[in-house]
Design an enzyme around this catalytic site. Structure first.
Site: not given
Length: 580
Positions: A295-298, A579
Site C-alpha cells: 500500500g502507501s508505505t511504498i 490512499g
C-alpha cells in the site's frame, strides 16, 4: 537259538548300498568338521560378532545443547537433563503383572502400554520420552529385564511465548525445528559422545571395552533481541488485537545503526514449552514468512526516485485532480486537493500524486530504485523460510501496473523486508545488513541505496506525516520527533480486491533528527469500522517506540510540550488525504 541260522533275521544288503551310505555319513561328518574348523580356527569374526551383538553395546552419550540468550545475557533457551524409558525387544519378557505395574507408574492404560511394547523392531525403541524423576526412580527399582533408562536433554524456554517465533523450538530428539534453533542447529547441537561396554546376561554393565569418547557441548548463541523490548512489542500487539477484532498482526523493531533485530512479535502465538497439539498457524513467523501488498508505505520510494534523478524537489507543485486515468485504470483520491507539493503528496498520501511522480520515471528506472531498496530479494537475515516477496521485471510492466506500483499494489513484501528498506531513510541513504545475532558496530559494512541528501529530504517528508495534517498523527511520541508512513491496502480474495477487507501498516523511525530505532507494524484484516494504518498500526507503533526509546535511554530531540498525542482523534487521512 542260532541267530545266523534263521533267514528272516539275516541282513542281506548289496555291498554298494552299504558303501554309499557309509560315504554319505562320512561326507556329512567331514563337512561339519570342516565348517567347525573354518569358523573356530580360520574365520573367528563371525561367531565373535554374534557374541558381541549379545554382550556388547555402543551407547550414545547425548551432547548438552548450547544456550540461547538475548543481547544482555537473559536466557531464552536452555537444556535440562531428563530420563527416558527405552526397551530392548530381544530381552523384553514381562509378565502380565509387571506390565500392569509399569502401566500404572507411567500413567498409561494396559492396552496402550502393550501396543507400545509389541512393536516389531530389531533395535531399541522408546517407550516414554521423557519420564518424570519420580517415575524414573520407581522404574529403576522394578529392575524389569529389557527396560532401561537413558539420560537425555530436554529444551526449556524461559521466555515462553514472548520470544517463541524468533527462538523456535526443538523436537523430541533435540533437533531444531523452527527459528534460530533450526537456523543454527549445527552450532547449538554439539557432538555426541560414545561408550562401548560389555554386559552380562542380566543387562548389567561389566566393563568398558574402549575409552569413553565424551560428548562435546554445543556452542552458546547470543541473539540481537532485547528481551525487554521484545516483551513490549509482544504486549502492545496483543493488546491491540482484541479491540480491532483481528487475529493476526506483526511488529518488527530494528536498530537503525547496526541492522540488529531488537524485537519481532507475531499474533497469534504459541507456547514452545507445550509440545502437544501444535498447530501450524500460530507457529508461523508471519513477519518473516508472510507477504502482503505494502500500500502507501511504498510511496516514499517513489519520492526518493524522482528526487534522485532531479525531476522534482520537495516543494515542486503537482496538479492532483480527484481522479486520473491510466489506461483502463481510474486512480482516485478519497479526499482530493487540486494541487500538492511532493512533500504534501507523502504527507496526505495522495494516490494521484504518487502515480504522477512514478509515471515521470521509466519502468526500468522505478524498478531499479525498488530493487536497490531490497524489494524482490531475500532480506538476508538467515532466518528459515524468509521470503523475497515479489517484484516483477520492469520489461513486463503494463502502464496500469506501473501506476498501481506507485501506491503499493502489484508487488509484495514481508514486514521484515519493508522495515529493512526504511533503513535507507534513517541512515542517510545506507542500509545495514540484518542480523538476529548480537554484533558489534565495527563489524558492519552498509550498502548505499540513496544519496545522503535525498535520504534526508525524504525523511523530512516522512516527519510531516506524523504532524498535524498528516495521516499518522496517532504515531507521535512525547519528546521525540517521529518520521514514518501509513499504509492501507485492500486484500485479494478469490482473485479480486475485497472492498471491505484490509491490511493496515505503519513503518516509522525516531528520533527523526538522528534515528535510532525503526519499527514496522502490520495489522491484518482489522474490522469494526477502523482500518486505516494510522488508526490501527499507528498506536501500536507509538506505544512500542515510546517505551523502547526510554528503555535505551535515547535523548529526546523535541520539547515534550511541542508533541501532541492524538490517540483518540481520527487520522488526518480521513479528513484530507487519500490512499493511506
Amino acid at each position: 537259538m542260532n541267530y545266523h541260522s534263521r533267514k528272516l533275521l539275516k541282513l542281506n544288503l548289496a555291498p554298494w548300498r552299504m558303501a554309499a551310505m557309509g560315504s554319505l555319513l562320512l561326507a556329512g561328518f567331514t563337512v561339519v568338521a570342516l565348517r567347525a574348523f573354518y569358523l573356530q580356527g580360520l574365520n573367528t569374526d563371525y561367531l565373535q560378532g554374534k557374541g558381541d551383538a549379545v554382550a556388547n553395546r555402543n551407547l550414545t552419550l547425548p551432547a548438552h545443547r548450547g544456550q540461547v540468550s538475548d543481547r544482555h545475557g537473559q536466557l531464552l533457551a536452555i537444556s535440562t537433563p531428563v530420563e527416558s524409558l527405552w526397551a530392548r525387544p530381544d530381552e523384553l519378557k514381562l509378565s502380565d503383572g509387571e506390565r500392569a505395574q509399569l502401566a500404572r507408574v507411567l500413567g498409561m492404560s494396559a492396552s496402550e502400554l502393550s501396543e507400545k511394547l509389541s512393536r516389531k523392531t530389531r533395535g531399541e525403541f522408546s517407550v516414554r520420552r521423557p519420564v518424570t524423576p519420580e517415575q524414573a526412580v520407581k522404574i529403576a527399582a522394578m529392575g524389569m529385564p529389557g527396560l532401561h533408562l537413558r539420560r537425555e536433554f530436554r529444551r526449556y524456554y524461559p521466555a515462553g511465548e514472548v520470544a517463541a517465533h524468533v527462538v523456535g523450538f526443538t523436537n523430541v530428539d533435540d533437533l531444531g525445528q523452527e527459528g534460530v534453533e533450526r537456523a543454527y542447529q549445527d552450532w547449538l547441537a554439539g557432538r555426541e559422545g560414545q561408550r562401548h561396554i560389555q554386559r552380562d546376561r542380566r543387562g548389567n554393565t561389566i566393563r568398558d571395552l574402549a575409552p569413553i569418547r565424551t560428548a562435546q557441548m554445543g556452542g552458546n548463541l547470543a541473539l540481537s533481541l532485547d528481551l525487554n523490548i521484545q516483551y513490549l512489542a509482544h504486549r502492545e500487539l496483543a493488546a491491540a488485537i482484541d479491540p480491532l477484532k483481528t487475529k493476526r498482526g506483526s511488529v518488527v523493531v530494528l536498530d537503525a545503526k547496526t541492522g540488529e533485530i531488537l524485537a519481532l512479535a507475531n499474533q497469534p502465538i504459541f507456547n514452545p514449552n507445550n509440545r502437544r497439539n501444535y498447530q501450524p498457524g500460530p507457529m508461523r513467523n508471519r513477519a518473516v514468512i508472510d507477504t502482503f501488498e505494502p500500500g502507501s508505505t511504498i510511496k516514499p520510494f517513489v519520492a526518493a526516485a524522482v528526487l534522485e534523478r532531479g525531476l522534482y524537489h520537495p516543494g515542486s507543485v503537482i496538479q492532483t485532480p480527484e481522479t486520473w486515468r491510466v489506461g483502463t485504470k481510474l486512480v482516485r483520491d478519497v479526499h482530493p486537493h487540486a494541487q500538492m507539493t511532493v512533500s504534501e503528496i507523502i504527507q496526505k498520501s495522495s494516490n494521484v500524486g504518487a502515480v504522477k511522480l512514478a509515471m515521470s520515471l521509466t519502468p526500468q528506472q522505478y524498478w531499479e530504485v525498488l530493487h536497490r531498496s531490497g524489494f524482490g530479494q531475500l532480506p538476508g537475515s538467515g532466518f528459515p523460510g524468509e521470503t523475497a516477496g515479489r517484484l516483477r521485471d520492469a520489461a513486463t510492466w503494463k502502464p496500469v501496473e506501473h501506476a498501481t506500483m506507485a501506491y503499493g499494489y502489484g508487488l509484495s513484501v514481508s514486514l521484515l523486508q519493508l522495515t529493512r528498506a526504511y533503513m535507507a531513510f534513517a541512515n542517510d541513504g545506507e542500509v545495514m545488513p540484518l542480523s538476529f545475532l548480537k554484533r558489534e558496530p565495527q563489524e558492519i559494512a552498509g550498502e548505499r541505496v540513496f544519496s545522503p541528501a535525498v535520504a534526508r529530504k525524504v525523511r523530512a517528508m516522512l516527519e510531516t506525516v506524523t504532524q498535524e495534517g498528516g495521516t499518522g498523527t496517532r504515531t507521535q511520541v512525547p519528546g521525540y520527533r517521529v518520521a514514518g508512513k501509513t499504509g492501507t491496502a485492500h486484500k485479494l480474495v478469490d482473485g479480486r480486491y475485497a472492498p471491505n477487507i484490509f491490511l493496515s501498516s505503519f513503518v516509522g523511525m525516531a528520533p527523526a533528527s538522528n534515528p535510532r530505532l525503526i519499527i514496522g507494524v502490520v495489522i491484518d484484516e482489522p474490522s469494526g469500522g477502523v482500518y486505516y494504518g494510522g488508526s490501527t498500526a499507528g498506536p501500536v507503533f507509538a506505544q512500542v517506540m515510546a517505551a523502547s526509546l526510554r528503555q535505551l535511554a535515547v535523548p529526546p530531540d523535541a520539547p515534550e510540550t511541542a508533541t501532541r498525542m492524538t490517540q483518540n482523534a481520527q487520522p488526518a487521512m480521513a479528513r484530507a488525504g487519500g490512499g493511506a
